[in-house]
Design a protein around this motif. Structure first.
Motif, PDB file in Angstrom:
ATOM      1  N   GLY A  60       0.788  -1.228   0.000  1.00  0.00           N
ATOM      2  CA  GLY A  60       0.000   0.000   0.000  1.00  0.00           C
ATOM      3  C   GLY A  60       0.815   1.270   0.000  1.00  0.00           C
ATOM      4  O   GLY A  60       0.281   2.352  -0.220  1.00  0.00           O
ATOM      5  N   VAL A  61       2.116   1.171   0.242  1.00  0.00           N
ATOM      6  CA  VAL A  61       2.987   2.353   0.274  1.00  0.00           C
ATOM      7  C   VAL A  61       3.591   2.572  -1.107  1.00  0.00           C
ATOM      8  O   VAL A  61       4.159   1.665  -1.708  1.00  0.00           O
ATOM      9  N   LYS A  62       3.475   3.794  -1.607  1.00  0.00           N
ATOM     10  CA  LYS A  62       3.976   4.120  -2.943  1.00  0.00           C
ATOM     11  C   LYS A  62       5.389   4.696  -2.934  1.00  0.00           C
ATOM     12  O   LYS A  62       6.114   4.596  -3.926  1.00  0.00           O
ATOM     13  N   PHE A  63       5.760   5.339  -1.820  1.00  0.00           N
ATOM     14  CA  PHE A  63       7.034   6.070  -1.800  1.00  0.00           C
ATOM     15  C   PHE A  63       7.476   6.226  -0.356  1.00  0.00           C
ATOM     16  O   PHE A  63       6.647   6.376   0.554  1.00  0.00           O
ATOM     17  N   ALA A  64       8.788   6.186  -0.117  1.00  0.00           N
ATOM     18  CA  ALA A  64       9.306   6.360   1.242  1.00  0.00           C
ATOM     19  C   ALA A  64      10.717   6.915   1.196  1.00  0.00           C
ATOM     20  O   ALA A  64      11.471   6.670   0.243  1.00  0.00           O
ATOM     21  N   VAL A  65      11.066   7.658   2.224  1.00  0.00           N
ATOM     22  CA  VAL A  65      12.411   8.202   2.368  1.00  0.00           C
ATOM     23  C   VAL A  65      12.887   7.987   3.800  1.00  0.00           C
ATOM     24  O   VAL A  65      12.087   7.800   4.720  1.00  0.00           O
ATOM     25  N   SER A  66      14.197   8.021   3.961  1.00  0.00           N
ATOM     26  CA  SER A  66      14.778   8.022   5.299  1.00  0.00           C
ATOM     27  C   SER A  66      15.746   9.192   5.402  1.00  0.00           C
ATOM     28  O   SER A  66      16.317   9.631   4.398  1.00  0.00           O
ATOM     29  N   PHE A  67      15.910   9.707   6.607  1.00  0.00           N
ATOM     30  CA  PHE A  67      16.811  10.823   6.860  1.00  0.00           C
ATOM     31  C   PHE A  67      16.971  10.981   8.357  1.00  0.00           C
ATOM     32  O   PHE A  67      16.333  10.259   9.145  1.00  0.00           O
ATOM     33  N   THR A  68      17.806  11.892   8.761  1.00  0.00           N
ATOM     34  CA  THR A  68      17.939  12.224  10.179  1.00  0.00           C
ATOM     35  C   THR A  68      17.007  13.382  10.496  1.00  0.00           C
ATOM     36  O   THR A  68      17.161  14.478   9.947  1.00  0.00           O
ATOM     37  N   THR A  69      16.036  13.125  11.348  1.00  0.00           N
ATOM     38  CA  THR A  69      15.098  14.160  11.755  1.00  0.00           C
ATOM     39  C   THR A  69      15.546  14.773  13.074  1.00  0.00           C
ATOM     40  O   THR A  69      16.544  14.349  13.675  1.00  0.00           O
ATOM     41  N   LEU A  70      14.799  15.776  13.519  1.00  0.00           N
ATOM     42  CA  LEU A  70      14.966  16.328  14.861  1.00  0.00           C
ATOM     43  C   LEU A  70      13.692  16.032  15.627  1.00  0.00           C
ATOM     44  O   LEU A  70      12.599  16.397  15.175  1.00  0.00           O
ATOM     45  N   THR A  71      13.801  15.326  16.731  1.00  0.00           N
ATOM     46  CA  THR A  71      12.655  15.127  17.599  1.00  0.00           C
ATOM     47  C   THR A  71      12.759  16.096  18.773  1.00  0.00           C
ATOM     48  O   THR A  71      13.856  16.432  19.228  1.00  0.00           O
ATOM     49  N   VAL A  72      11.608  16.543  19.242  1.00  0.00           N
ATOM     50  CA  VAL A  72      11.551  17.604  20.251  1.00  0.00           C
ATOM     51  C   VAL A  72      10.614  17.174  21.374  1.00  0.00           C
ATOM     52  O   VAL A  72       9.491  16.712  21.122  1.00  0.00           O
ATOM     53  N   ASN A  73      11.070  17.314  22.594  1.00  0.00           N
ATOM     54  CA  ASN A  73      10.218  17.127  23.763  1.00  0.00           C
ATOM     55  C   ASN A  73       9.462  18.442  23.955  1.00  0.00           C
ATOM     56  O   ASN A  73       9.972  19.386  24.569  1.00  0.00           O
ATOM     57  N   ALA A  74       8.256  18.517  23.393  1.00  0.00           N
ATOM     58  CA  ALA A  74       7.562  19.802  23.252  1.00  0.00           C
ATOM     59  C   ALA A  74       7.377  20.557  24.568  1.00  0.00           C
ATOM     60  O   ALA A  74       7.755  21.737  24.662  1.00  0.00           O
ATOM     61  N   PRO A  75       6.775  19.964  25.613  1.00  0.00           N
ATOM     62  CA  PRO A  75       6.569  20.756  26.838  1.00  0.00           C
ATOM     63  C   PRO A  75       7.876  21.196  27.485  1.00  0.00           C
ATOM     64  O   PRO A  75       7.971  22.312  28.007  1.00  0.00           O
ATOM     65  N   SER A  76       8.894  20.336  27.437  1.00  0.00           N
ATOM     66  CA  SER A  76      10.181  20.709  28.035  1.00  0.00           C
ATOM     67  C   SER A  76      10.913  21.747  27.189  1.00  0.00           C
ATOM     68  O   SER A  76      11.612  22.618  27.720  1.00  0.00           O
ATOM     69  N   HIS A  77      10.755  21.671  25.862  1.00  0.00           N
ATOM     70  CA  HIS A  77      11.421  22.634  24.988  1.00  0.00           C
ATOM     71  C   HIS A  77      10.856  24.043  25.166  1.00  0.00           C
ATOM     72  O   HIS A  77      11.614  25.019  25.226  1.00  0.00           O
ATOM     73  N   ILE A  78       9.530  24.164  25.249  1.00  0.00           N
ATOM     74  CA  ILE A  78       8.987  25.515  25.426  1.00  0.00           C
ATOM     75  C   ILE A  78       9.327  26.054  26.812  1.00  0.00           C
ATOM     76  O   ILE A  78       9.487  27.270  26.986  1.00  0.00           O
TER      77      ILE A  78
END
Length: 353
Positions: free
Chosen positions: A128-146
């Motif tokens: 069912g998947v037509k296209f995919a990519v991989s990369f290095t993302t940035l994940t953020v701990n939202a409440p702690s970041h703000i």
């Protein structure tokens, strides 16, 4: 000049990023942030703490979105490189998959700067998947970041924070020394007197906060009528955010058990890491993304206050992309008042020897 020469209304990620851009340019001591909710609060009306959140291709394909994403990725990479344990931002391996409507132009643009970017072979993709990519993302701990931004702005740059509920946007100009107001009020832009933007609407999401320290990889699947994602939360003792929903025009802040079960089922199917061990559900949240027909509004304008024209900059409508687009949006919003900033500098008292 006074500490309320610049007023920012709203203390979500959009308002905090505006304060950060201004502070980095030396204007922190002139800023007052006014908001009903401040970092550390929880409310369905205060969206930023509920975010997943990560850098992804979920944002728009227009030129501005592409520009803001690039600025945002650079900014978040810097925070992840310098002090990840303090900023609550970290690099994370990521995979994104599309069932249809692949944003090829956007992917092409992002490929120019995303770390470790590659297109995955079609033969390796799930059914069912037509296209995919991989990369290095940035994940953020939202409440702690703000909360990090709040403390940094207050303690390092001298930004003043005032808890205040405004009856209308004109009341942000209560001080005669205020030269400009930044309107960063998110969902309230639809109803606050003096703004009342009919193009604004909430987009509801429900997410699960789970304990799953074995999950180390970000993965997202964009379907025709669903969004499924697994986002490790930095500096959280092994917590992970599982989602989710993108319910346009829904302003319901409740959470529902059948949606929780759907999220668990979909994320287990999507992620081999989640399947390894049953995640412990710690909490279930619903958040209302501040969306807008036609996209973000960044616009310098003039409004009448007590018979006088005053300068205001509107900056809202980021939907679910505030953490990745907010810094780039702030750069554009601040750029629109270069003349006001010059006047502030020129009128600053000079030290006499």
């Amino acid at each position: 000049m006074a500490s309320d020469s610049i007023v920012i209304v709203g203390a979500g990620i959009i308002g905090l990023d505006v304060a950060l851009v201004l502070s980095e340019r030396g204007y922190g001591k002139y800023i007052t942030v006014m908001a009903e909710h401040l970092p550390g609060d929880t409310s369905v009306a205060y969206t930023s703490p509920w975010a997943g959140c990560n850098f992804s291709a979920i944002s728009g394909t227009d030129a501005n979105a592409l520009k803001w994403d690039r600025h945002g990725y650079t900014h978040l990479c810097k925070l992840a490189s310098e002090r990840p344990e303090e900023t609550f931002v970290q690099r994370t391996p990521s995979t994104e998959l599309w069932d249809e409507n692949v944003p090829h132009d956007k992917i092409k643009g992002m490929a120019e700067y995303l770390e470790d970017f590659r297109v995955l072979p079609t033969d390796d993709l799930p059914e069912g998947v037509k296209f995919a990519v991989s990369f290095t993302t940035l994940t953020v701990n939202a409440p702690s970041h703000i909360d990090y931004l709040y403390r940094r702005l207050r303690d390092q740059y001298g930004v003043r924070f005032v808890r205040k509920t405004l009856p209308n946007i004109q009341s942000a100009f209560a001080s005669s020394s205020t030269k400009v107001v930044f309107n960063c009020i998110g969902n309230a832009a639809k109803t606050l007197h003096g703004v009342e933007d009919p193009k604004c609407y909430p987009t509801r999401g429900q997410v699960l906060l789970v304990r799953a320290p074995h999950v180390q990889t970000n993965i997202m699947r964009h379907g025709k009528d669903y969004e499924t994602y697994v986002i490790p939360r930095p500096e959280s003792n092994g917590n992970v955010v599982l989602g989710g929903y993108m319910q346009k025009g829904v302003g319901d802040g409740s959470t529902y058990s059948y949606e929780t079960q759907s999220i668990l089922d979909r994320t287990k199917e999507l992620s081999s890491e989640v399947r390894q061990k049953e995640p412990e559900v710690l909490a279930v949240f619903a958040g209302l993304r501040p969306s807008r027909e036609g996209g973000v509004r960044i616009e310098r304008d003039e409004i009448a206050v007590a018979g006088q024209k005053r300068t205001i900059v509107h900056n809202y409508g980021a939907g679910g992309t505030g953490f990745q687009a907010g810094y780039g949006m702030a750069l554009d919003a601040v750029r629109s008042i270069e003349d006001v900033l010059r006047d502030l500098r020129n009128n600053e008292p000079r030290a006499h020897l």
